[in-house]
Write a protein that holds these residues in place. Structure first.
Motif, PDB file in Angstrom:
ATOM      1  N   MET A 114       0.842  -1.185   0.000  1.00 39.74           N
ATOM      2  CA  MET A 114       0.000   0.000   0.000  1.00 39.74           C
ATOM      3  C   MET A 114       0.878   1.234   0.000  1.00 39.74           C
ATOM      4  N   LYS A 115       0.453   2.247  -0.725  1.00 38.42           N
ATOM      5  CA  LYS A 115       1.204   3.497  -0.775  1.00 38.42           C
ATOM      6  C   LYS A 115       1.141   4.158   0.588  1.00 38.42           C
ATOM      7  N   LYS A 116       2.272   4.685   1.044  1.00 40.12           N
ATOM      8  CA  LYS A 116       2.353   5.324   2.344  1.00 40.12           C
ATOM      9  C   LYS A 116       2.543   6.818   2.157  1.00 40.12           C
ATOM     10  N   ALA A 117       1.711   7.610   2.779  1.00 38.74           N
ATOM     11  CA  ALA A 117       1.839   9.058   2.683  1.00 38.74           C
ATOM     12  C   ALA A 117       2.404   9.596   3.984  1.00 38.74           C
ATOM     13  N   PHE A 118       3.366  10.477   3.879  1.00 37.31           N
ATOM     14  CA  PHE A 118       3.987  11.102   5.033  1.00 37.31           C
ATOM     15  C   PHE A 118       3.674  12.593   4.992  1.00 37.31           C
ATOM     16  N   VAL A 119       2.912  13.079   5.967  1.00 37.70           N
ATOM     17  CA  VAL A 119       2.517  14.481   5.988  1.00 37.70           C
ATOM     18  C   VAL A 119       3.621  15.291   6.631  1.00 37.70           C
ATOM     19  N   THR A 146       1.137   7.665  -7.634  1.00 39.01           N
ATOM     20  CA  THR A 146       1.471   6.481  -6.836  1.00 39.01           C
ATOM     21  C   THR A 146       2.869   6.589  -6.234  1.00 39.01           C
ATOM     22  N   ARG A 147       3.350   7.818  -6.027  1.00 37.32           N
ATOM     23  CA  ARG A 147       4.649   7.994  -5.365  1.00 37.32           C
ATOM     24  C   ARG A 147       4.606   7.379  -3.969  1.00 37.32           C
TER      25      ARG A 147
END
Length: 339
Positions: free
Chosen positions: A1-6, A46-47
């Motif tokens: 799963m793509k992980k997003a870092f805020v 999808t980065r």
């Protein structure tokens, strides 16, 4: 799963704090499109990190400023592509552009400033509810300037994206591939790619030594006869086995990528051997890397300039204990978390 870092702030512990973003506006006056096989553009992002786009250096003290868009990347690229084909002779049709890496960063050297743009993307032609890959790109472009390289770097990124869209617009429909992708496949492209890599379909690789990632990904040991001894930091040391059965050359990162003793997996880094694990479909290890020769340039930049844990810009990677993920596309070590 793509992980997003805020990311709320980019903070450097050496006292340099970048407060004002450097905005990127997609413009490419040099890109001219006269005809297009599509009139509709879709964009997927999808980065691995779909927030951070990199950094540039600003001002007399070269403070690091995060690169940002003023709108979501998907919308910005859709509008940019729409503008490029606005006056073209357009056919009915739709393409999907999947952005997998889009990262800019700058570095200062003795006599010049350098800027690097890392770009990875795929372009798909939509037919009914399915997609067909037209082409993909995976490139790194470095530019130099004796003074301020920021403007040149930003334009390089815009022109590269413009050229990508132009190639899609002028693509020969007769060359469209037969392989069918669903929208879900594209959004989860890493898992689809890993499904075709043998080592990602086993819990533990075969026993043996692996000279490079090419051998590791195919789960085909380069050497199955070796000697294992107790090493430093409670990790083993591996040696090749000579024809007479005695200990041969030490296994190092100069000649090997990984080793498996039949019970555990180990990755061979520049300054040690680190136990690897498989978790959620990926391979990981925790350790330090003395040099970045086998580390991803973009991901190392993420870390060194604050994206995933605040590692200070002046710190050596040698002294940072990190968790690394193996990039399934090339075997590079991707730093993802500070321990």
């Amino acid at each position: 799963m793509k992980k997003a870092f805020v990311v709320a702030l980019v903070i450097f512990c050496n006292g340099v704090i970048a407060q004002t973003p450097e905005y990127l506006h997609f413009e490419s006056p040099s890109t001219k499109i006269n005809h297009s096989i599509f009139s509709v553009v879709e964009v997927a992002d999808t980065r691995f990190d779909d927030v951070y786009m990199g950094f540039v250096q600003k001002g007399a003290f070269n403070r690091k400023a995060p690169v940002e868009l003023e709108q979501p990347m998907t919308q910005a690229i859709k509008e940019f592509a729409g503008g490029l084909i606005a006056n073209a002779d357009k056919q009915d049709g739709a393409v999907l552009i999947n952005i997998r890496d889009f990262f800019l960063y700058e570095a200062e050297k003795m006599t010049a400033e350098t800027g690097t743009f890392i770009f990875r993307a795929g372009c798909y032609f939509r037919m009914n509810d399915s997609y067909h890959l037209l082409f993909s790109i995976d490139t790194s472009i470095t530019v130099k300037s004796n003074w301020d390289v920021t403007k040149k770097l930003k334009q390089t990124a815009c022109d590269a994206l413009g050229s990508f869209i132009k190639k899609a617009a002028e693509f020969d429909k007769n060359a469209i591939r037969e392989e069918v992708w669903t929208y879900a496949d594209i959004l989860d492209i890493d898992m689809k790619e890993k499904a075709d890599i043998p080592v990602y379909n086993v819990t533990l690789p075969k026993k043996g030594l692996y000279k490079d990632y090419a051998a590791f990904k195919m789960n085909q040991p380069s050497d199955t006869s070796f000697i294992e001894e107790a090493g430093r930091r409670n990790t083993p040391a591996f040696y090749t086995k000579a024809d007479n059965g005695k200990k041969g050359k030490a296994v190092t990162s100069k000649n090997y990528f990984a080793a498996c003793d039949g019970g555990k997996l180990y990755f061979i880094a520049s300054n040690g051997v680190y136990e690897g694990i498989k978790r959620d479909g990926d391979f990981y290890f925790t350790g330090t890397i003395k040099d970045a020769s086998n580390a991803s340039m973009a991901s190392t930049a993420y870390f060194m300039f604050g994206i995933m844990g605040g590692i200070i810009a002046s710190a050596s990677m040698e002294h940072q204990i990190l968790e690394y993920r193996i990039d399934h596309t090339n075997g590079k070590f991707l730093p993802i978390k500070k321990i």
